[in-house]
Design a protein around this motif. Structure first.
Motif, PDB file in Angstrom:
ATOM      1  N   VAL A 186      31.271  48.594  48.816  1.00 44.21           N
ATOM      2  CA  VAL A 186      32.401  47.919  48.467  1.00 44.21           C
ATOM      3  C   VAL A 186      33.442  48.841  48.453  1.00 44.21           C
ATOM      4  CG1 VAL A 186      33.393  46.151  47.069  1.00 44.21           C
ATOM      5  CG2 VAL A 186      30.995  46.235  47.491  1.00 44.21           C
ATOM      6  N   GLU A 187      34.275  48.669  49.324  1.00 48.18           N
ATOM      7  CA  GLU A 187      35.748  49.573  49.264  1.00 48.18           C
ATOM      8  C   GLU A 187      36.603  48.983  48.186  1.00 48.18           C
ATOM      9  OE1 GLU A 187      36.859  52.321  50.788  1.00 48.18           O
ATOM     10  OE2 GLU A 187      35.497  52.548  52.477  1.00 48.18           O
ATOM     11  N   TYR A 188      37.416  49.780  47.369  1.00 46.32           N
ATOM     12  CA  TYR A 188      38.308  49.614  46.376  1.00 46.32           C
ATOM     13  C   TYR A 188      39.360  48.471  46.989  1.00 46.32           C
ATOM     14  CZ  TYR A 188      42.154  50.054  43.072  1.00 46.32           C
ATOM     15  OH  TYR A 188      43.084  49.821  42.060  1.00 46.32           O
ATOM     16  N   ASN A 189      39.775  48.957  47.902  1.00 49.98           N
ATOM     17  CA  ASN A 189      40.891  48.248  48.572  1.00 49.98           C
ATOM     18  C   ASN A 189      40.675  46.957  49.108  1.00 49.98           C
ATOM     19  OD1 ASN A 189      42.758  50.515  48.384  1.00 49.98           O
ATOM     20  ND2 ASN A 189      42.337  51.649  50.397  1.00 49.98           N
ATOM     21  N   ASP A 190      39.273  46.728  49.551  1.00 52.57           N
ATOM     22  CA  ASP A 190      39.069  45.510  49.955  1.00 52.57           C
ATOM     23  C   ASP A 190      38.812  44.565  48.571  1.00 52.57           C
ATOM     24  OD1 ASP A 190      38.635  46.072  52.728  1.00 52.57           O
ATOM     25  OD2 ASP A 190      36.633  46.511  52.548  1.00 52.57           O
ATOM     26  N   LEU A 191      38.327  45.177  47.473  1.00 50.39           N
ATOM     27  CA  LEU A 191      38.125  44.511  46.411  1.00 50.39           C
ATOM     28  C   LEU A 191      39.588  44.027  45.855  1.00 50.39           C
ATOM     29  CD1 LEU A 191      36.206  43.640  44.169  1.00 50.39           C
ATOM     30  CD2 LEU A 191      36.279  45.458  43.233  1.00 50.39           C
ATOM     31  N   VAL A 192      40.486  44.835  45.702  1.00 51.57           N
ATOM     32  CA  VAL A 192      41.610  44.116  45.160  1.00 51.57           C
ATOM     33  C   VAL A 192      42.578  43.590  46.102  1.00 51.57           C
ATOM     34  CG1 VAL A 192      41.559  46.141  43.451  1.00 51.57           C
ATOM     35  CG2 VAL A 192      42.868  46.469  45.690  1.00 51.57           C
ATOM     36  N   ASN A 193      42.294  43.733  47.457  1.00 51.61           N
ATOM     37  CA  ASN A 193      43.246  43.085  48.541  1.00 51.61           C
ATOM     38  C   ASN A 193      42.723  41.746  48.843  1.00 51.61           C
ATOM     39  OD1 ASN A 193      45.762  44.688  48.528  1.00 51.61           O
ATOM     40  ND2 ASN A 193      44.453  46.289  49.480  1.00 51.61           N
ATOM     41  N   ASN A 194      41.207  41.633  49.166  1.00 52.71           N
ATOM     42  CA  ASN A 194      40.650  40.618  49.660  1.00 52.71           C
ATOM     43  C   ASN A 194      39.466  40.128  48.592  1.00 52.71           C
ATOM     44  OD1 ASN A 194      42.207  40.375  52.378  1.00 52.71           O
ATOM     45  ND2 ASN A 194      41.178  42.486  52.459  1.00 52.71           N
ATOM     46  N   THR A 195      39.882  39.824  47.609  1.00 52.13           N
ATOM     47  CA  THR A 195      38.844  39.805  46.558  1.00 52.13           C
ATOM     48  C   THR A 195      37.827  38.593  46.962  1.00 52.13           C
ATOM     49  OG1 THR A 195      40.503  40.327  44.988  1.00 52.13           O
ATOM     50  CG2 THR A 195      38.370  39.518  44.169  1.00 52.13           C
ATOM     51  N   ASN A 214      37.545  33.010  39.488  1.00 58.71           N
ATOM     52  CA  ASN A 214      38.961  32.697  39.200  1.00 58.71           C
ATOM     53  C   ASN A 214      39.627  34.164  39.097  1.00 58.71           C
ATOM     54  OD1 ASN A 214      41.146  32.253  37.533  1.00 58.71           O
ATOM     55  ND2 ASN A 214      39.977  31.015  35.971  1.00 58.71           N
ATOM     56  N   LEU A 215      40.623  34.274  39.912  1.00 59.79           N
ATOM     57  CA  LEU A 215      41.260  35.434  40.053  1.00 59.79           C
ATOM     58  C   LEU A 215      42.493  35.555  39.270  1.00 59.79           C
ATOM     59  CD1 LEU A 215      40.676  35.841  44.034  1.00 59.79           C
ATOM     60  CD2 LEU A 215      39.066  36.475  42.130  1.00 59.79           C
ATOM     61  N   ILE A 216      42.851  34.634  38.379  1.00 60.43           N
ATOM     62  CA  ILE A 216      43.982  34.611  37.849  1.00 60.43           C
ATOM     63  C   ILE A 216      43.687  34.742  36.056  1.00 60.43           C
ATOM     64  CG2 ILE A 216      45.398  33.391  39.334  1.00 60.43           C
ATOM     65  CD1 ILE A 216      45.208  30.833  37.854  1.00 60.43           C
ATOM     66  N   ASP A 217      42.381  34.817  36.026  1.00 59.59           N
ATOM     67  CA  ASP A 217      41.968  34.927  34.312  1.00 59.59           C
ATOM     68  C   ASP A 217      40.893  35.709  34.145  1.00 59.59           C
ATOM     69  OD1 ASP A 217      41.899  34.405  31.654  1.00 59.59           O
ATOM     70  OD2 ASP A 217      40.959  32.471  31.841  1.00 59.59           O
ATOM     71  N   ILE A 218      40.970  36.734  34.634  1.00 63.39           N
ATOM     72  CA  ILE A 218      39.823  37.642  34.519  1.00 63.39           C
ATOM     73  C   ILE A 218      39.514  38.453  33.221  1.00 63.39           C
ATOM     74  CG2 ILE A 218      38.804  39.750  35.719  1.00 63.39           C
ATOM     75  CD1 ILE A 218      40.442  39.193  38.073  1.00 63.39           C
ATOM     76  N   LYS A 219      38.291  38.161  32.784  1.00 63.07           N
ATOM     77  CA  LYS A 219      38.103  38.867  31.451  1.00 63.07           C
ATOM     78  C   LYS A 219      36.820  39.818  31.444  1.00 63.07           C
ATOM     79  CE  LYS A 219      39.620  34.476  28.928  1.00 63.07           C
ATOM     80  NZ  LYS A 219      39.274  33.254  28.458  1.00 63.07           N
ATOM     81  N   LYS A 220      36.854  40.926  30.735  1.00 66.76           N
ATOM     82  CA  LYS A 220      35.877  41.757  30.704  1.00 66.76           C
ATOM     83  C   LYS A 220      35.242  41.371  29.363  1.00 66.76           C
ATOM     84  CE  LYS A 220      35.415  46.706  29.559  1.00 66.76           C
ATOM     85  NZ  LYS A 220      36.054  47.994  29.364  1.00 66.76           N
ATOM     86  N   GLU A 241      44.920  39.391  35.848  1.00 62.41           N
ATOM     87  CA  GLU A 241      45.056  39.171  37.334  1.00 62.41           C
ATOM     88  C   GLU A 241      44.959  40.694  38.052  1.00 62.41           C
ATOM     89  OE1 GLU A 241      48.162  36.600  38.862  1.00 62.41           O
ATOM     90  OE2 GLU A 241      48.504  35.847  36.769  1.00 62.41           O
ATOM     91  N   ILE A 242      44.458  40.624  39.264  1.00 63.59           N
ATOM     92  CA  ILE A 242      44.205  41.819  39.904  1.00 63.59           C
ATOM     93  C   ILE A 242      45.569  42.262  40.505  1.00 63.59           C
ATOM     94  CG2 ILE A 242      43.460  42.891  42.081  1.00 63.59           C
ATOM     95  CD1 ILE A 242      40.847  40.669  41.778  1.00 63.59           C
ATOM     96  N   THR A 243      46.031  43.542  40.169  1.00 65.76           N
ATOM     97  CA  THR A 243      47.146  44.180  40.635  1.00 65.76           C
ATOM     98  C   THR A 243      46.605  45.480  41.677  1.00 65.76           C
ATOM     99  OG1 THR A 243      47.164  45.568  38.602  1.00 65.76           O
ATOM    100  CG2 THR A 243      48.580  43.498  38.816  1.00 65.76           C
ATOM    101  N   VAL A 244      47.338  45.502  42.563  1.00 64.91           N
ATOM    102  CA  VAL A 244      46.972  46.743  43.601  1.00 64.91           C
ATOM    103  C   VAL A 244      47.721  48.059  42.952  1.00 64.91           C
ATOM    104  CG1 VAL A 244      47.170  47.765  45.707  1.00 64.91           C
ATOM    105  CG2 VAL A 244      46.962  45.262  45.514  1.00 64.91           C
TER     106      VAL A 244
END
Length: 280
Positions: A186-195, A214-220, A241-244
């Protein structure tokens, strides 16, 4: 409940923690915090092959092997989910991969997150984790007396048998013929740009039902206590939320370091670095 075990490994600073948080959104999946299982399996292997009491009689050999074969079930006895993903950067290493094959699953599925070596170095240099920086300065290598601290720190991170070198060794296993179809990179750029697209491919690899994340409420889920170990408090932070990442390796690293470690991404086409046993 029947449980299926998969594994999550990866290069440092490559989105491993983010991916784990996304997997944990799926109600049928449990993705662990960084796990001690690889070390536990390794210690059991040592007991089984080197301990004098184990070698003294066949009963102890059998019982030790039984513990090894049932360890993962005991470890995750409290988890009531059908799919468990154990997370540790060591799972791709030659010795640990053989332990998976011999004790857990002869044909495992291992997700492996990756990122450009230059971007990994730039991310670490920006963070300058106290643990690693103290190690570098305390070793009092010749270069610490005359090299720029950023350059010296980057060289320390890339040292032979260091953490990045170990992770690259683990990744090299993914490209060996005998391990074909066991790894999903899994490429990092793919994960954050095309989640979501990236997650769908992961679900397909794991042979589980698709799930809309849910890409607007990610919790660890886990709480990593990194500061006492010398790491920044945000070392394993996952944002809501995912930020590049805006880190630019050319701006962070010196031209010398940038040139020296360019072309090391051997899992990508066009890499200058070739490895032994690569799949055709």
């Amino acid at each position: 409940m029947t449980k299926t075990y998969h594994f999550l490994s990866g290069l440092p600073r490559s989105g491993n923690t983010l991916l784990s948080a996304l997997l944990n959104q799926n109600p049928n999946v449990y993705s662990s915090p960084l796990s001690p299982l690889p070390e536990l399996y390794l210690q059991l292997k040592i007991v089984g092959t080197e301990n004098e009491n184990t070698q003294r009689n066949v009963e102890n050999k059998i019982r030790t092997k039984n513990v090894q074969n049932n360890l993962i079930d005991v470890f995750y006895k409290d988890v009531n989910k059908p799919v468990i993903v154990d997370r540790n950067k060591a799972w791709g290493s030659p010795v640990h991969l053989e332990l998976i094959k011999s004790s857990i699953n002869p044909k495992p599925k291992i997700i492996f997150t990756v990122r450009s070596v230059l971007d990994i170095l730039a991310s670490f240099v920006n963070l300058s984790p106290k643990h690693y920086m103290d190690e570098y300065l305390n070793q009092k290598n010749y270069m610490s007396y005359y090299r720029d601290n950023k350059d010296g720190f980057a060289e320390y991170l890339m040292k032979s048998n260091g953490n990045i070198d170990f992770s690259l060794c683990c990744l090299a296993n993914a490209l060996k013929k005998e391990n074909k179809d066991m790894f999903h990179i899994v490429e990092y750029n793919d994960l954050v740009n095309n989640t979501q697209k990236t997650m769908n491919v992961i679900y397909d690899f794991l042979e589980i039902e698709p799930f809309v994340n849910n890409l607007i409420d990610i919790k660890k889920l886990e709480n990593d206590v990194d500061e006492p170990l010398g790491f920044p408090v945000n070392m394993h932070e996952v944002k809501k939320e995912i930020t590049v990442s805006q880190t630019n390796a050319k701006e962070v690293l010196s031209p010398y370091i940038y040139h020296k470690y360019s072309g090391m991404d051997f899992w990508r086409e066009g890499s200058l670095l070739k490895i032994r046993g690569e799949q055709e």
